[in-house]
Design a protein around this motif. Structure first.
Motif, PDB file in Angstrom:
ATOM      1  N   THR A  74     -32.543  48.123 -14.957  1.00  0.00           N
ATOM      2  CA  THR A  74     -33.659  48.338 -15.884  1.00  0.00           C
ATOM      3  C   THR A  74     -33.689  49.786 -16.362  1.00  0.00           C
ATOM      4  O   THR A  74     -33.865  50.061 -17.560  1.00  0.00           O
ATOM      5  N   ALA A  75     -33.512  50.716 -15.429  1.00  0.00           N
ATOM      6  CA  ALA A  75     -33.496  52.130 -15.798  1.00  0.00           C
ATOM      7  C   ALA A  75     -32.323  52.444 -16.721  1.00  0.00           C
ATOM      8  O   ALA A  75     -32.449  53.236 -17.666  1.00  0.00           O
ATOM      9  N   THR A  76     -31.184  51.794 -16.492  1.00  0.00           N
ATOM     10  CA  THR A  76     -30.016  52.004 -17.361  1.00  0.00           C
ATOM     11  C   THR A  76     -30.306  51.519 -18.774  1.00  0.00           C
ATOM     12  O   THR A  76     -29.975  52.195 -19.754  1.00  0.00           O
ATOM     13  N   THR A  77     -30.944  50.351 -18.888  1.00  0.00           N
ATOM     14  CA  THR A  77     -31.302  49.823 -20.205  1.00  0.00           C
ATOM     15  C   THR A  77     -32.270  50.763 -20.922  1.00  0.00           C
ATOM     16  O   THR A  77     -32.115  51.061 -22.109  1.00  0.00           O
ATOM     17  N   ILE A  78     -33.281  51.226 -20.209  1.00  0.00           N
ATOM     18  CA  ILE A  78     -34.255  52.141 -20.803  1.00  0.00           C
ATOM     19  C   ILE A  78     -33.561  53.422 -21.267  1.00  0.00           C
ATOM     20  O   ILE A  78     -33.860  53.965 -22.335  1.00  0.00           O
ATOM     21  N   GLY A  79     -32.612  53.911 -20.452  1.00  0.00           N
ATOM     22  CA  GLY A  79     -31.865  55.100 -20.842  1.00  0.00           C
ATOM     23  C   GLY A  79     -31.074  54.878 -22.118  1.00  0.00           C
ATOM     24  O   GLY A  79     -31.010  55.762 -22.984  1.00  0.00           O
ATOM     25  N   ARG A  80     -30.455  53.694 -22.253  1.00  0.00           N
ATOM     26  CA  ARG A  80     -29.708  53.383 -23.481  1.00  0.00           C
ATOM     27  C   ARG A  80     -30.644  53.356 -24.687  1.00  0.00           C
ATOM     28  O   ARG A  80     -30.314  53.849 -25.771  1.00  0.00           O
ATOM     29  N   ILE A  81     -31.814  52.750 -24.507  1.00  0.00           N
ATOM     30  CA  ILE A  81     -32.785  52.699 -25.608  1.00  0.00           C
ATOM     31  C   ILE A  81     -33.202  54.105 -26.020  1.00  0.00           C
ATOM     32  O   ILE A  81     -33.292  54.420 -27.210  1.00  0.00           O
ATOM     33  N   ALA A  82     -33.441  54.977 -25.038  1.00  0.00           N
ATOM     34  CA  ALA A  82     -33.809  56.357 -25.344  1.00  0.00           C
ATOM     35  C   ALA A  82     -32.707  57.051 -26.128  1.00  0.00           C
ATOM     36  O   ALA A  82     -32.971  57.783 -27.096  1.00  0.00           O
ATOM     37  N   ASP A  83     -31.454  56.809 -25.748  1.00  0.00           N
ATOM     38  CA  ASP A  83     -30.328  57.415 -26.467  1.00  0.00           C
ATOM     39  C   ASP A  83     -30.246  56.905 -27.904  1.00  0.00           C
ATOM     40  O   ASP A  83     -29.978  57.679 -28.836  1.00  0.00           O
ATOM     41  N   VAL A  84     -30.483  55.599 -28.083  1.00  0.00           N
ATOM     42  CA  VAL A  84     -30.463  55.025 -29.435  1.00  0.00           C
ATOM     43  C   VAL A  84     -31.551  55.663 -30.300  1.00  0.00           C
ATOM     44  O   VAL A  84     -31.317  56.042 -31.459  1.00  0.00           O
ATOM     45  N   LEU A  85     -32.742  55.800 -29.741  1.00  0.00           N
ATOM     46  CA  LEU A  85     -33.846  56.382 -30.507  1.00  0.00           C
ATOM     47  C   LEU A  85     -33.565  57.835 -30.858  1.00  0.00           C
ATOM     48  O   LEU A  85     -33.873  58.281 -31.976  1.00  0.00           O
ATOM     49  N   ARG A  86     -32.978  58.590 -29.924  1.00  0.00           N
ATOM     50  CA  ARG A  86     -32.642  59.981 -30.237  1.00  0.00           C
ATOM     51  C   ARG A  86     -31.630  60.050 -31.372  1.00  0.00           C
ATOM     52  O   ARG A  86     -31.766  60.863 -32.293  1.00  0.00           O
ATOM     53  N   GLY A  87     -30.607  59.190 -31.303  1.00  0.00           N
ATOM     54  CA  GLY A  87     -29.605  59.182 -32.360  1.00  0.00           C
ATOM     55  C   GLY A  87     -30.193  58.807 -33.701  1.00  0.00           C
ATOM     56  O   GLY A  87     -29.863  59.422 -34.732  1.00  0.00           O
ATOM     57  N   TYR A  88     -31.093  57.824 -33.698  1.00  0.00           N
ATOM     58  CA  TYR A  88     -31.715  57.425 -34.958  1.00  0.00           C
ATOM     59  C   TYR A  88     -32.631  58.521 -35.486  1.00  0.00           C
ATOM     60  O   TYR A  88     -32.673  58.773 -36.696  1.00  0.00           O
ATOM     61  N   ALA A  89     -33.357  59.185 -34.594  1.00  0.00           N
ATOM     62  CA  ALA A  89     -34.216  60.296 -35.022  1.00  0.00           C
ATOM     63  C   ALA A  89     -33.389  61.400 -35.673  1.00  0.00           C
ATOM     64  O   ALA A  89     -33.802  61.986 -36.684  1.00  0.00           O
ATOM     65  N   ASP A  90     -32.217  61.683 -35.122  1.00  0.00           N
ATOM     66  CA  ASP A  90     -31.337  62.693 -35.722  1.00  0.00           C
ATOM     67  C   ASP A  90     -30.895  62.258 -37.119  1.00  0.00           C
ATOM     68  O   ASP A  90     -30.853  63.070 -38.049  1.00  0.00           O
ATOM     69  N   ALA A  91     -30.542  60.948 -37.249  1.00  0.00           N
ATOM     70  CA  ALA A  91     -30.106  60.448 -38.553  1.00  0.00           C
ATOM     71  C   ALA A  91     -31.237  60.498 -39.571  1.00  0.00           C
ATOM     72  O   ALA A  91     -31.025  60.834 -40.743  1.00  0.00           O
ATOM     73  N   VAL A  92     -32.438  60.160 -39.133  1.00  0.00           N
ATOM     74  CA  VAL A  92     -33.599  60.220 -40.022  1.00  0.00           C
ATOM     75  C   VAL A  92     -33.814  61.641 -40.509  1.00  0.00           C
ATOM     76  O   VAL A  92     -34.008  61.895 -41.706  1.00  0.00           O
ATOM     77  N   THR A  93     -33.780  62.582 -39.571  1.00  0.00           N
ATOM     78  CA  THR A  93     -33.994  63.982 -39.935  1.00  0.00           C
ATOM     79  C   THR A  93     -32.915  64.472 -40.885  1.00  0.00           C
ATOM     80  O   THR A  93     -33.189  65.216 -41.839  1.00  0.00           O
ATOM     81  N   SER A  94     -31.682  64.047 -40.646  1.00  0.00           N
ATOM     82  CA  SER A  94     -30.559  64.536 -41.444  1.00  0.00           C
ATOM     83  C   SER A  94     -30.468  63.887 -42.814  1.00  0.00           C
ATOM     84  O   SER A  94     -30.155  64.548 -43.806  1.00  0.00           O
TER      85      SER A  94
END
Length: 566
Positions: A74-94
């Motif tokens: 469960t923690a691994t899945t949550i970590g993956r989701i956090a990574d996806v959101l960070r990557g998307y936030a970077d793309a949005v900003t860029s």
């Protein structure tokens, strides 16, 4: 209509995002992962180091070990989701920020180009208007004016083309990042290992239209479709272009899983119970869309009238929509939510019955109670905020409906109060066709007027090819106040060129057997029960969509025959 990019045909639209909020969620998830790690350490210490003997100690240490093992994936899945959101936030900003910043420049450059085109046309017209005996000075002056105008025109075209190129590049990068993020979230659990399934999910997530989704889905093997259904029902159940029978089954599976996790608290628990009644054997609704945990309110869409047959395993067989001649989508207004599903579901089922009776042999009707947006309250009804959000979703749903049902099925959208604001924006403000044949507004709080550019764009709504019908009860002061006090929806739909008014003040109308019978006057604004207030609890069965109201009978005849009752 709105502007579209010259190369890829992207609609010039502002990308709505909040990178700070996305990053905040990612940070919160990362903190949760850290806490999960701390919890594992504590559980492992209990499992491996708790001193003592006896059944109680053995039970506790065993339980701690099992919990520690469960926490990790469960923690691994949550970590993956956090990574996806960070990557998307970077793309949005860029990328999204760049695209949004270019919109005003593109609109200004487009307007300047139109001025330059008019100037060039005027220069040529003046040159052509010169008489044969014009002086050389006049001829030279006209030629110079044409050269100058053409030069300015070329410069304007070049400037606009450069802006479009930059915007399209940024928009494409954002769109790709969005599709990638969606696909990554679907597979965040790590349970889908097959490369073919991962590729299918990515292709479906990046598809831009229901027809494209349908083609991708049809290209998958039955085994691949089954794996997607079993592992990711929430993804395919809400994806326009996936066949409706598959979506019905997928969303039912998600509903069952969601109910098994109750309680969540009110109002969601009550809404889930009510939704279960509508999906049960008495009302036989089918769940076409389902987002139970969407905020600030759960969203769903229920279809009534589908002739569903299930096999021994419970899966749908055959085409439950075969022979359908018309489909209606009902959109509620202010304060509408899944709490109202009982009344709206009854209206949808009654609409099918009366439309079939009025249409006669060969008529087969289905209806959808659509709760796909955060409906406004007393403070937000005056603006276009809820309508703008809801219209985007409704447009997608209507295009998916058109792809599923085909051109031979008549599509009618019926909006009550602010629901008409949303519905008319979804159809009239859409880029390209939605497949809608008829728009019906009852008790409308006003529809988009194109005046407030921030909400509805500079261009007027386009209802080409759509029949418009509207009714307001004589005493419906709530609807009129909604129109008069609005910022962006100040048009009475009955005033749209070609619109047809129909009555809602009582009289007689055909029964299911075709014989005339008395029907009710709608005294105020309510969709189902009530007088001239928002709630009107003291009066029943006289709202615009009550089965024995004149307005409802008119709507049934419009759905069946495309005309109001005489």
């Amino acid at each position: 209509m709105s502007l579209t990019s010259p190369e890829r045909g992207y609609l010039l639209e502002r990308i709505d995002y909040d990178s700070g909020a996305i990053e905040g969620v990612a940070a919160a998830l990362a903190t949760l992962v850290d806490h999960a790690g701390d919890a594992r350490v504590a559980l492992d210490n209990i499992h491996n180091g708790l001193e003592g003997r006896g059944r109680a100690i053995t039970t506790v240490t065993g339980l701690a070990g099992r919990l520690s093992q469960r926490v990790q994936p469960t923690a691994t899945t949550i970590g993956r989701i956090a990574d996806v959101l960070r990557g998307y936030a970077d793309a949005v900003t860029s990328h999204a920020r760049i695209a949004n910043d270019l919109i005003d420049e593109i609109e200004s450059a487009h307007a300047a180009l139109q001025v330059a085109e008019d100037a060039a046309a005027d220069a040529r017209a003046q040159q052509d208007a010169l008489s044969a005996d014009a002086t050389w000075v006049a001829v030279a002056g006209a030629a110079s004016a044409v050269d100058d105008a053409d030069g300015d025109l070329d410069a304007r075209r070049g400037a606009l083309g450069e802006l479009w190129s930059r915007w399209e590049s940024a928009y494409r990068c954002w769109d790709d990042a969005y599709g990638a993020a969606l696909a990554a979230l679907v597979t965040a659990s790590g349970t889908t290992d097959d490369p073919g399934i991962r590729m299918a999910i990515s292709s479906l997530a990046h598809a831009d239209a229901p027809a494209e989704v349908a083609a991708i889905w049809a290209s998958l093997s039955p085994q691949e479709q089954q794996e997607l259904f079993e592992r990711h029902p929430g993804f395919i159940g809400n994806l326009e272009g996936v066949p409706y029978p598959v979506r019905f089954d997928a969303n039912r599976a998600v509903y069952d899983r969601t109910v098994n996790g109750m309680p969540y608290g009110e109002p969601l628990d009550g809404q889930l119970r009510q939704l279960g009644e509508e999906l049960g054997p008495e009302f036989v609704g089918e769940l076409l869309m389902f987002y139970p945990f969407e905020q600030p309110q759960a969203t769903a869409a229920v279809m009534y009238g589908a002739a569903v047959t299930r096999d021994a395993s419970g899966r749908i067989v055959g085409d439950p929509l075969a022979g359908t001649t018309n489909v209606s989508t009902l959109v509620g207004g202010m304060f509408s939510s899944l709490d109202d599903l009982s009344a709206w579901g009854e209206s949808a089922r009654n609409l099918n019955r009366f439309a079939d009776a009025y249409g006669g042999t060969g008529t087969r009707s289905v209806s959808i109670a659509w709760y796909g947006y955060d409906s406004p309250n007393l403070l937000t009804e005056h603006t276009m905020g809820s309508a703008t959000e809801g219209a985007a979703r409704l447009t997608d749903a209507l295009r998916g409906l058109d792809n599923e049902m085909g051109a031979g099925v008549t599509s009618t959208v019926i909006g009550h109060s602010y629901g008409s604001t949303t519905a008319f924006l979804a159809v009239g403000g859409a880029d390209g066709a939605t497949g809608v044949d008829r728009l019906v507004a009852v008790g409308s709080a006003g529809v988009p007027d194109g005046y407030h550019a921030g909400w509805t764009g500079d261009d007027p709504m386009d209802y080409s090819g759509v029949e418009v019908y509207a009714s307001r009860a004589p005493g419906d002061i709530v609807a009129r106040y909604g129109e008069w006090s609005s910022f962006g929806h100040g048009t009475d739909p009955a005033e749209i060129p070609g619109a047809i008014r129909f009555e809602s003040d009582g009289g007689t109308a055909p029964s299911l057997r075709g014989t005339p019978e008395d029907v009710a006057r709608t005294p105020g604004h309510a969709a189902h029960d009530g007088g001239n207030t928002i709630w009107g609890w003291w009066e029943e069965d006289n709202g615009y969509l009550s089965r024995d109201a004149e307005s409802f009978r008119n709507i049934a005849n419009i759905v069946a025959k495309g005309e109001v009752l005489q």
